[in-house]
Design an enzyme around this catalytic site. Structure first.
Site, PDB file in Angstrom:
ATOM      1  N   GLY A  81       0.818  -1.203   0.000  1.00 15.75           N
ATOM      2  CA  GLY A  81       0.000   0.000   0.000  1.00 15.75           C
ATOM      3  C   GLY A  81       0.852   1.253   0.000  1.00 15.75           C
ATOM      4  O   GLY A  81       1.991   1.248  -0.483  1.00 15.75           O
ATOM      5  N   SER A  82       0.323   2.305   0.551  1.00 15.69           N
ATOM      6  CA  SER A  82       1.014   3.587   0.551  1.00 15.69           C
ATOM      7  C   SER A  82       2.148   3.595   1.566  1.00 15.69           C
ATOM      8  O   SER A  82       2.174   2.790   2.510  1.00 15.69           O
ATOM      9  CB  SER A  82       0.030   4.709   0.889  1.00 15.69           C
ATOM     10  OG  SER A  82      -0.375   4.608   2.247  1.00 15.69           O
ATOM     11  N   GLY A  99       2.483   2.002   5.325  1.00 13.39           N
ATOM     12  CA  GLY A  99       3.629   1.180   5.694  1.00 13.39           C
ATOM     13  C   GLY A  99       4.318   1.657   6.950  1.00 13.39           C
ATOM     14  O   GLY A  99       4.796   0.844   7.755  1.00 13.39           O
ATOM     15  N   GLU A 152       5.704  -3.548   0.877  1.00 11.36           N
ATOM     16  CA  GLU A 152       5.753  -3.145  -0.531  1.00 11.36           C
ATOM     17  C   GLU A 152       4.949  -1.852  -0.658  1.00 11.36           C
ATOM     18  O   GLU A 152       3.727  -1.873  -0.693  1.00 11.36           O
ATOM     19  CB  GLU A 152       5.154  -4.232  -1.428  1.00 11.36           C
ATOM     20  CG  GLU A 152       5.940  -5.523  -1.437  1.00 11.36           C
ATOM     21  CD  GLU A 152       7.277  -5.400  -2.142  1.00 11.36           C
ATOM     22  OE1 GLU A 152       7.538  -4.344  -2.752  1.00 11.36           O
ATOM     23  OE2 GLU A 152       8.059  -6.360  -2.072  1.00 11.36           O
ATOM     24  N   CYS A 183       2.233   0.255  -8.756  1.00 12.42           N
ATOM     25  CA  CYS A 183       3.343   0.784  -7.970  1.00 12.42           C
ATOM     26  C   CYS A 183       4.601   0.907  -8.827  1.00 12.42           C
ATOM     27  O   CYS A 183       5.523   1.654  -8.483  1.00 12.42           O
ATOM     28  CB  CYS A 183       3.609  -0.077  -6.742  1.00 12.42           C
ATOM     29  SG  CYS A 183       3.862  -1.818  -7.112  1.00 12.42           S
TER      30      CYS A 183
END
Length: 510
Positions: free
Chosen positions: A242-243, A247, A264, A298
């Site tokens: 995610g963002s 994270g 990630e 991403c």
């Protein structure tokens, strides 16, 4: 909901309203309902009743009991079950790929491609189930053997994002399963239906072998499910996609209990086009990398560094190509770019363009709401001529927005390329061995993925996937990323009748 969408949901065993939790079986969840929408049409799809904290606790207990048996099931036998899951995916590839398109908005070829990634990683995991190798090392003590072995880690939590609603789970879950772990999956609340469809398949396969619960699912909010997962010491590993902001929260909470994280996160991926680049090759790569999945990968290309000698030629070609991109219904085979995930995502993209222009960027093409299409989530992809030192260039804008930045020398381009917080994917286009090897050297790209004469997206499952800096440092999928899901144990066996100590230490008793 259209009849076509209804038929797809029905074949994937989804009803008008669906429970949002499954462990040993589907739970009668009573939490608030989620109402996913098709971002291309604005039409509602099936509803999902979210899980409660009590549902989560029940599943954790059930999965804990299953894991006690699963960890002892031989790894090659675990691989056989994963192989069966891959075969089931092959049978529903078209329907599941279409559901990804309906719920997330990526074009149908990408939806099917995402399911194919699931199939591929299942195949990879089957082979891996016979290759969970440890090392044997020479002992400094006579009559001793020294080696390492790997054991299952336990129950692991997997938190996925909307843009790859099923493939990222599979990258984690297939490897974790053959390693002997059980997986608790919290999918994005934007794409819960694809998760439910996958869980139905997984549950059928596992139940046939008496291992229902190895893959489990909890659809729920941050407070009811997300935060409890992060704080739960019964989950030694949390894998989260995610963002960067998300994270940081995951790392903070899990780190406080000394748990492991596999993160990630954001990507702000750059491509360098040297003066000797094959422009035809580069044009195709940049076009797909920037507008594929409507810029919601991403690994999407967000910064294009153009050598000044080819700037005008390539930018003219790119602008013409942008103007010809078929935008519309992602189920239409002729469409190359579908919608953004939500009207809010459109607003964020337009706000970022306005901010870029305020900082001195020139809008070359696009950057508008696409009129005449349903759903309110369509845009024209944006090209901006920008400067590397603009604050907005350091941000990941999760949309088809590409900053074009001219440069004079490769060292200048490399410095600008690395001067952002994110470090996921990168590429250079050149015919020069010197430029290519410089890009791949320690003073070159600082990203986890570095490509030559190919774009930043489209990573293969055989290589470890992930990035550095604000991207989080995690690695999923291939190579030796399986080690994230296991615990290493160093073993010493003394088969002599003596007890020599390490480092030559002498300790004698009278």
């Amino acid at each position: 909901m259209s009849s076509h969408a209804h038929d797809i949901l029905s074949r994937l065993h989804l009803d008008a309203t669906n429970p949002g939790a499954c462990g040993l079986g589907w739970l009668a969840t009573t939490g608030p309902e989620l109402q996913p929408f098709n971002p291309a049409s604005g039409q509602p799809l099936a509803r999902v009743r979210q899980a409660s904290r009590a549902d989560y606790e029940r599943i954790m207990e059930e999965v804990g009991e299953v894991w006690l048996r699963w960890r002892l099931h031989p790894a090659p036998k675990r691989g056989e079950i994963v192989r069966e899951f891959g075969e089931e995916l092959r049978a529903v590839k078209d329907d599941l790929g279409a559901l990804v398109t309906l719920e997330m908005g990526k074009i149908l070829a990408e939806g099917r491609g995402e399911v194919q990634e699931m199939i591929d990683i299942a195949d990879f995991a089957v082979g891996l189930s016979r290759q969970l190798y440890g090392l044997t090392m020479p002992s400094e003590r006579p009559g001793h053997r020294l080696y390492e072995q790997w054991h299952p880690l336990g129950r692991v939590g997997v938190i996925t994002a909307f843009n790859f609603p099923v493939a990222v789970w599979a990258w984690n879950a297939m490897l974790a399963a053959v390693c002997g772990d059980c997986v608790i999956w919290k999918p994005s609340p934007r794409t819960p239906l694809t998760a439910l469809a996958v869980q139905h398949i997984a549950h059928r396969v596992l139940a046939r072998h008496g291992f229902a619960g190895v893959f489990s699912l909890v659809v729920g909010g941050v407070e009811e499910i997300g935060e409890p997962m992060l704080a739960d010491a019964r989950l030694p590993l949390i894998s989260a996609t995610g963002s960067t902001a998300m994270g940081r929260r995951v790392a903070e909470v899990v780190g406080r209990r000394l748990g492991r994280t596999l993160l990630e996160l954001g990507g702000n991926n750059g491509v360098i086009l040297m003066e000797d680049a094959d422009l035809d090759l580069a044009l195709r790569a940049v076009l797909f990398g920037a507008v594929g999945t409507a810029g919601q990968r991403c690994t999407s290309i967000r910064r294009l560094f153009l050598h000044r000698s080819i700037e005008r030629d390539f930018l003219d070609r790119l602008t013409r190509a942008y103007a010809q991109i078929p935008i519309g219904d992602p189920l239409d085979a002729a469409t190359l770019m579908g919608p953004l995930i939500s009207p809010d995502a459109v607003d964020r993209m337009l706000a970022a363009i306005a901010e870029a222009r305020a900082q001195g960027a020139e809008l070359i093409h696009g950057g508008e709401r696409r009129a005449g299409l349903p759903g309110g989530c369509f845009v024209t992809p944006a090209l901006l001529r920008s400067r590397a030192n603009m604050p907005i260039v350091r941000e990941e804008i999760f949309a088809p927005l590409l900053h074009v930045i001219p440069f004079d020398h490769v060292d200048e381009a490399l410095a600008w390329h690395n001067a952002v917080p994110q470090g996921l994917s990168s590429a250079i286009f050149t015919a020069s061995l010197r430029h290519a090897e410089t890009f791949l050297s320690p003073r070159g790209s600082d990203c986890g993925i570095a490509n030559v004469n190919i774009g930043t997206s489209g990573a293969e499952i055989g290589g470890a996937f992930g990035g550095e800096k604000d991207t989080g440092g995690g690695r999923e999928s291939g190579s030796d990323s399986w080690k994230s899901y296991m615990r290493r144990q160093t073993v010493t066996i003394n088969y002599s009748s003596e007890l020599p100590l390490a480092q030559g230490i002498s300790f004698d008793l009278d």
